[in-house]
Design an enzyme around this catalytic site. Structure first.
Site, PDB file in Angstrom:
ATOM      1  N   ALA A  62    -108.231 -74.910  19.812  1.00 28.79           N
ATOM      2  CA  ALA A  62    -109.522 -75.030  20.391  1.00 28.79           C
ATOM      3  C   ALA A  62    -109.697 -73.782  21.431  1.00 28.79           C
ATOM      4  O   ALA A  62    -108.505 -72.820  21.584  1.00 28.79           O
ATOM      5  CB  ALA A  62    -110.276 -75.368  21.677  1.00 28.79           C
ATOM      6  N   GLY A 101    -106.160 -78.289  19.198  1.00 32.02           N
ATOM      7  CA  GLY A 101    -106.942 -79.104  17.776  1.00 32.02           C
ATOM      8  C   GLY A 101    -106.510 -78.197  16.712  1.00 32.02           C
ATOM      9  O   GLY A 101    -107.000 -78.777  16.121  1.00 32.02           O
ATOM     10  N   GLU A 104    -104.744 -81.671  15.910  1.00 32.92           N
ATOM     11  CA  GLU A 104    -105.772 -82.529  15.357  1.00 32.92           C
ATOM     12  C   GLU A 104    -106.520 -81.779  13.762  1.00 32.92           C
ATOM     13  O   GLU A 104    -107.293 -82.573  13.288  1.00 32.92           O
ATOM     14  CB  GLU A 104    -106.969 -82.268  16.307  1.00 32.92           C
ATOM     15  CG  GLU A 104    -106.725 -82.760  18.126  1.00 32.92           C
ATOM     16  CD  GLU A 104    -107.852 -82.458  18.700  1.00 32.92           C
ATOM     17  OE1 GLU A 104    -107.647 -81.364  19.423  1.00 32.92           O
ATOM     18  OE2 GLU A 104    -108.499 -83.851  19.666  1.00 32.92           O
ATOM     19  N   GLU A 124    -103.411 -80.318  25.617  1.00 33.16           N
ATOM     20  CA  GLU A 124    -105.128 -80.698  26.859  1.00 33.16           C
ATOM     21  C   GLU A 124    -105.044 -80.716  28.018  1.00 33.16           C
ATOM     22  O   GLU A 124    -105.234 -80.344  28.589  1.00 33.16           O
ATOM     23  CB  GLU A 124    -105.976 -80.802  26.326  1.00 33.16           C
ATOM     24  CG  GLU A 124    -106.362 -80.361  24.655  1.00 33.16           C
ATOM     25  CD  GLU A 124    -104.929 -81.009  23.026  1.00 33.16           C
ATOM     26  OE1 GLU A 124    -104.252 -81.320  23.641  1.00 33.16           O
ATOM     27  OE2 GLU A 124    -106.373 -80.720  22.006  1.00 33.16           O
TER      28      GLU A 124
HETATM   29  N1  3HC Z   1    -107.627 -69.672  23.272  1.00 32.33           N
HETATM   30  C1  3HC Z   1    -107.867 -68.298  23.406  1.00 32.33           C
HETATM   31  N2  3HC Z   1    -106.420 -68.107  23.483  1.00 32.33           N
HETATM   32  C2  3HC Z   1    -105.480 -68.103  23.570  1.00 32.33           C
HETATM   33  C3  3HC Z   1    -104.913 -69.260  23.368  1.00 32.33           C
HETATM   34  C4  3HC Z   1    -106.230 -70.147  23.221  1.00 32.33           C
HETATM   35  N3  3HC Z   1    -106.195 -71.249  22.617  1.00 32.33           N
HETATM   36  N4  3HC Z   1    -103.600 -69.660  23.585  1.00 32.33           N
HETATM   37  C5  3HC Z   1    -103.214 -68.335  23.124  1.00 32.33           C
HETATM   38  N5  3HC Z   1    -104.456 -67.616  23.526  1.00 32.33           N
HETATM   39  C6  3HC Z   1    -104.179 -66.236  24.456  1.00 32.33           C
HETATM   40  C7  3HC Z   1    -103.389 -65.974  25.238  1.00 32.33           C
HETATM   41  O1  3HC Z   1    -104.161 -66.274  26.307  1.00 32.33           O
HETATM   42  C8  3HC Z   1    -102.476 -64.125  25.010  1.00 32.33           C
HETATM   43  O2  3HC Z   1    -103.647 -63.449  25.137  1.00 32.33           O
HETATM   44  P1  3HC Z   1    -102.907 -62.343  25.859  1.00 32.33           P
HETATM   45  O3  3HC Z   1    -102.056 -61.684  24.769  1.00 32.33           O
HETATM   46  O4  3HC Z   1    -104.646 -61.354  25.974  1.00 32.33           O
HETATM   47  O5  3HC Z   1    -102.639 -62.209  27.296  1.00 32.33           O
HETATM   48  C9  3HC Z   1    -102.566 -64.446  23.775  1.00 32.33           C
HETATM   49  O6  3HC Z   1    -103.080 -65.992  23.415  1.00 32.33           O
HETATM   50  C10 3HC Z   1    -100.633 -65.021  22.793  1.00 32.33           C
HETATM   51  O7  3HC Z   1    -100.717 -66.422  23.818  1.00 32.33           O
HETATM   52  P2  3HC Z   1     -99.128 -66.515  24.664  1.00 32.33           P
HETATM   53  O8  3HC Z   1     -98.674 -64.951  25.611  1.00 32.33           O
HETATM   54  O9  3HC Z   1     -99.327 -67.619  25.314  1.00 32.33           O
HETATM   55  O10 3HC Z   1     -98.211 -66.242  23.411  1.00 32.33           O
HETATM   56  P3  3HC Z   1     -96.299 -67.500  23.212  1.00 32.33           P
HETATM   57  O11 3HC Z   1     -96.643 -66.595  21.842  1.00 32.33           O
HETATM   58  O12 3HC Z   1     -95.917 -67.323  24.475  1.00 32.33           O
HETATM   59  O13 3HC Z   1     -97.750 -68.828  22.800  1.00 32.33           O
HETATM   60  C11 3HC Z   1     -99.071 -70.334  22.602  1.00 32.33           C
HETATM   61  C12 3HC Z   1     -98.471 -69.309  22.203  1.00 32.33           C
HETATM   62  C13 3HC Z   1     -97.325 -71.259  22.955  1.00 32.33           C
HETATM   63  C14 3HC Z   1    -100.181 -71.013  21.479  1.00 32.33           C
HETATM   64  C15 3HC Z   1     -99.239 -70.131  23.881  1.00 32.33           C
HETATM   65  O14 3HC Z   1    -100.208 -68.886  23.771  1.00 32.33           O
HETATM   66  C16 3HC Z   1    -100.195 -71.574  24.239  1.00 32.33           C
HETATM   67  O15 3HC Z   1     -99.671 -72.542  24.409  1.00 32.33           O
HETATM   68  N6  3HC Z   1    -101.468 -72.239  24.023  1.00 32.33           N
HETATM   69  C17 3HC Z   1    -102.229 -72.993  24.334  1.00 32.33           C
HETATM   70  C18 3HC Z   1    -101.989 -73.797  23.767  1.00 32.33           C
HETATM   71  C19 3HC Z   1    -103.519 -74.696  23.941  1.00 32.33           C
HETATM   72  O16 3HC Z   1    -103.095 -75.515  25.156  1.00 32.33           O
HETATM   73  N7  3HC Z   1    -103.917 -75.448  23.379  1.00 32.33           N
HETATM   74  C20 3HC Z   1    -105.278 -76.551  23.204  1.00 32.33           C
HETATM   75  C21 3HC Z   1    -105.984 -76.040  23.289  1.00 32.33           C
HETATM   76  S1  3HC Z   1    -107.513 -76.443  23.956  1.00 32.33           S
HETATM   77  C22 3HC Z   1    -108.146 -77.792  22.780  1.00 32.33           C
HETATM   78  O17 3HC Z   1    -107.194 -77.544  21.833  1.00 32.33           O
HETATM   79  C23 3HC Z   1    -109.452 -78.885  22.643  1.00 32.33           C
HETATM   80  C24 3HC Z   1    -109.450 -79.339  21.918  1.00 32.33           C
HETATM   81  O18 3HC Z   1    -108.834 -81.050  21.508  1.00 32.33           O
HETATM   82  C25 3HC Z   1    -111.059 -79.499  21.702  1.00 32.33           C
END
Ligand code: 3HC
Length: 696
Positions: A62, A101, A104, A124
């Protein structure tokens, strides 16, 4: 079809493509685009539809920036249900990371293929949430309740071969061309009859599950993630998948997701997620700075710190030359490194071959000349300015001109060290936290002459060794230790004014910290601070009006240096190191107050909490004001990754924002009125309090 999702037809196959840099997050326009494209795909004459992403990754979850804001339609369920209900097979083609997401979404496709380097997961929980788009109901149907609890409450990334073996992925395809591999897979499915494998239909409920697995998981979460709400809700959702039909399980998931989403813990954990990423950004760094290639490093000193630092590099395949003064120190240091690796191997997290491979990457030496070809040297010798200067003089002579020289110091002036070299622009501080092979935090100390190239390279190295780096300026104690100094001072004053050690520690532990200040001091060892105070000639050298408490010194005089000697502020059971109150020390404290003419009083837990937390926060505000930290969130990252503050508190500055800076400032002023020697309200705190502002 939309700014971020397109639909094209390639022969008899439809291709839905997401392009929402940087990580293809499921922003509202992506959700709408997916829905529109799948509707179009369902209506045309193609035989199957592939969902694939541009850029570096499949959908990584997400869009976290949308959380905490008014919801933007459509909800996830609109595109996801549309995909699952398609009349022809839908295949997710995964590269990079399919997380949250993103996974998912893939679970709503009828099939999933991935390149071997891909990773999947439901992380998450690390954002204080649970998978809220069906993940808690679909994943257990696919891989069973136990594996789903591990994946969802643990939140780890699973590599593609493991996910394939577990049944999350249907096939692995060639790294070279994901789309071609996915098309070939789609044609195979279509020619075999085109079955629409819906994960939700695998079974009405997940059956044959021993309810004890949930009890065990809960007990484990309470123990290892004390105070975190999300792991328990994740477990409850998987349990629902085993007791409720799919639609009811989905309703339960939605209800628990909303509860977590609206909780401060989740806001705090999301703050830390973005804070961690912001911390590596240097405000004035030009975009085009060259990052040097660090192929080989040198580490000076094979003691606890040096050995731990060397392990970080060996762990990621970077060869290390480890230098010591004497063979026996080298042997001892390498012995400790080996023992650490073997302990990890015993737990099944490393193979015997990997232990040897990592040991093989560490080359011991007694000769400075062996450092001539390394690209970066990290000095980790005894914390003494003269010793460090002597070492840097030698390093400057032997190291090649392009070699970065880093000092692992927790307090010393990096600029003074840099000045003994002919390359002050290539000198930087790298403050590792003990144990250096475990703790994620690295304070990167930028000296007045440190070049952008040196800084950018050190940041890249930090990422390579999987640490969280925070750039800080030069001052005594940098950010973390300078703040902790004020916090520990308050812990002493509380003792002399009326508290016993457990009364100082309890409110902080109850707030969620891993331990209170006195337990922390016992763990770190009391002798280091004592020797520093002796070196400064304290208490005799005190200036007029300074406040000083001698309780710590008196305890050290008894040969009690904390846990390692079996006692400090507490006593420790030699068999299991369990902590107990110690009547002897409690009496020492009471006698000390009497000797100093301090009338002991009952101090409420709330005052203890406020004095300790506000001491951190007020010093944090000074640090921000002086530009030692670039932003408040950097301080939060330091405290979460280096000082045992749980992410669900968001760090001391986030905590202060939540309390309200006007309240914090008012109390700090009250404390300062009572005790002007130890409280100096920070002007920044005053300014923000008066303007209704926040740190973050
Ligand atoms: N939403 C918005 N921005 C995000 C994001 C997300 N899910 N994931 C990463 N970003 C942004 C980061 O803030 C960063 O922004 P910046 O360049 O302005 O600082 C940019 O994307 C790049 O991220 P990273 O520096 O972390 O890049 P990496 O290549 O090192 O890692 C990644 C990539 C493994 C995808 C890591 O970013 C990550 O773990 N992201 C989060 C993944 C996550 O937690 N997903 C679940 C979200 S909650 C959800 O999905 C709810 C659902 O169940 C309804």
């Amino acid at each position: 079809m939309s700014q971020s999702v397109s639909y094209t037809v390639d022969g008899d196959i439809g291709i839905v493509r997401v392009n929402n840099p940087p990580v293809n997050a499921l922003s509202h326009h992506v959700r709408q685009g997916l829905y529109d494209c799948f509707m179009a795909a369902d209506a045309d004459a193609t035989v199957a539809t592939i969902l694939i992403c541009d850029g570096r990754t499949f959908i990584a979850g997400a869009d976290i920036t949308e959380f905490g804001k008014p919801p933007k339609p459509p909800h996830f369920s609109l595109p996801l249900n549309a995909m699952e209900d398609m009349s022809k097979p839908v295949i997710a083609a995964i590269h990079g990371t399919a997380l949250g997401g993103g996974l998912e979404t893939a679970l709503c496709c009828h099939y999933r293929v991935a390149v071997p380097s891909a990773k999947v997961g439901l992380p998450e929980v690390h954002l204080g949430l649970l998978p809220g788009a069906g993940g808690t109901q679909r994943l257990p149907r696919l891989i069973g309740a136990q594996a789903a609890v591990d994946a969802i409450a643990g939140g780890g990334h699973i590599d593609a071969p493991t996910a394939h073996a577990a049944g999350v992925l249907d096939a692995l395809v060639d790294e070279g061309d994901l789309l071609e591999g996915a098309k070939a897979f789609a044609r195979k499915i279509v020619s075999a009859g085109g079955a629409l494998n819906k994960v939700r239909d695998i079974n009405e409920k997940v059956t044959g599950v021993d309810p004890a697995i949930f009890e065990t998981a809960r007990a484990n979460a309470i123990k290892t993630r004390r105070g975190f709400k999300a792991p328990l809700s994740c477990i409850a959702c998987v349990e629902a998948a085993c007791t409720l039909p799919f639609d009811e399980g989905m309703a339960r998931e939605r209800e628990l997701f909303q509860e977590l989403h609206d909780d401060l813990q989740s806001a705090a954990q999301q703050h830390i997620f973005f804070a961690e990423r912001a911390a590596s950004k240097v405000n004035d760094m030009p975009k085009d700075v060259t990052v040097l290639d660090i192929k080989r490093v040198g580490v000076i000193g094979a003691g606890t710190m040096g050995g731990g630092i060397a392990m970080n590099f060996a762990n990621v395949g970077i060869p290390v030359t480890l230098l010591e003064m004497k063979q026996e120190f080298l042997d001892k240091g390498l012995g400790v490194v080996r023992a650490n690796y073997e302990r990890t191997a015993k737990k099944g997290r490393l193979s015997a071959a990997q232990v040897e491979e990592r040991m093989g990457l560490i080359t011991p030496t007694l000769d400075y000349a062996d450092l001539a070809d390394v690209d970066m040297i990290i000095e980790a010798v005894y914390e003494n300015m003269d010793v460090k200067k002597e070492v840097f003089g030698k390093l400057d002579e032997v190291a090649k001109p392009s070699c970065i020289l880093a000092t692992n110091t927790s307090t010393l002036d990096v600029d003074e060290i840099a000045r003994v070299t002919k390359r002050p622009e290539m000198v930087i501080g790298t403050h590792f936290f003990s144990p250096a092979n475990v703790m994620k935090l690295l304070e990167i100390v930028r000296g007045e002459q440190t070049s952008f190239e040196t800084l950018a390279t050190t940041l890249a190295v930090t990422k390579a060794i999987k640490k969280v780096g925070v750039v800080v300026g030069v001052c005594d104690g940098f950010v973390g230790n300078r703040m902790i100094h004020q916090y520990l001072a308050q812990s002493q004053y509380l003792l002399e004014e009326g508290c016993l050690p457990h009364e100082v520690d309890a409110p902080i532990y109850d707030l969620g910290f891993a331990m209170g200040p006195l337990t922390m001091s016992d763990l770190a060892g009391l002798d280091v601070g004592w020797r520093i105070r002796q070196g400064k000639g304290l208490p005799e050298s005190l200036a007029e009006g300074d406040r000083y408490c001698e309780i710590g010194d008196r305890i050290c005089e008894k040969g009690r240096f904390g846990q390692k000697t079996g006692g400090g502020y507490y006593k420790y059971d030699p068999s299991d190191r369990s902590r107990q109150r110690d009547p002897e020390i409690e009496q020492l404290i009471i006698d000390y107050s009497r000797e100093k003419g301090i009338e002991r009083r009952e101090i409420e837990g709330n005052e203890v909490l406020e004095r300790l937390m506000y001491a951190l926060i007020n010093e944090g505000a000074w640090i921000l004001e002086e530009g030692i930290a670039q932003r408040a969130s950097d301080i939060d990252v330091i405290y979460v990754y280096g000082y045992g503050v749980p992410a669900y508190l968001g760090g001391p500055m986030f905590y202060a924002d939540h309390i309200g800076l006007d309240k914090v400032y008012q109390r700090v002023c009250e404390f300062a009125e009572r005790d002007p020697a130890s409280w100096k309200p920070a002007p920044l705190l005053k300014k923000l309090a008066e303007s209704g502002g926040t740190f973050n």
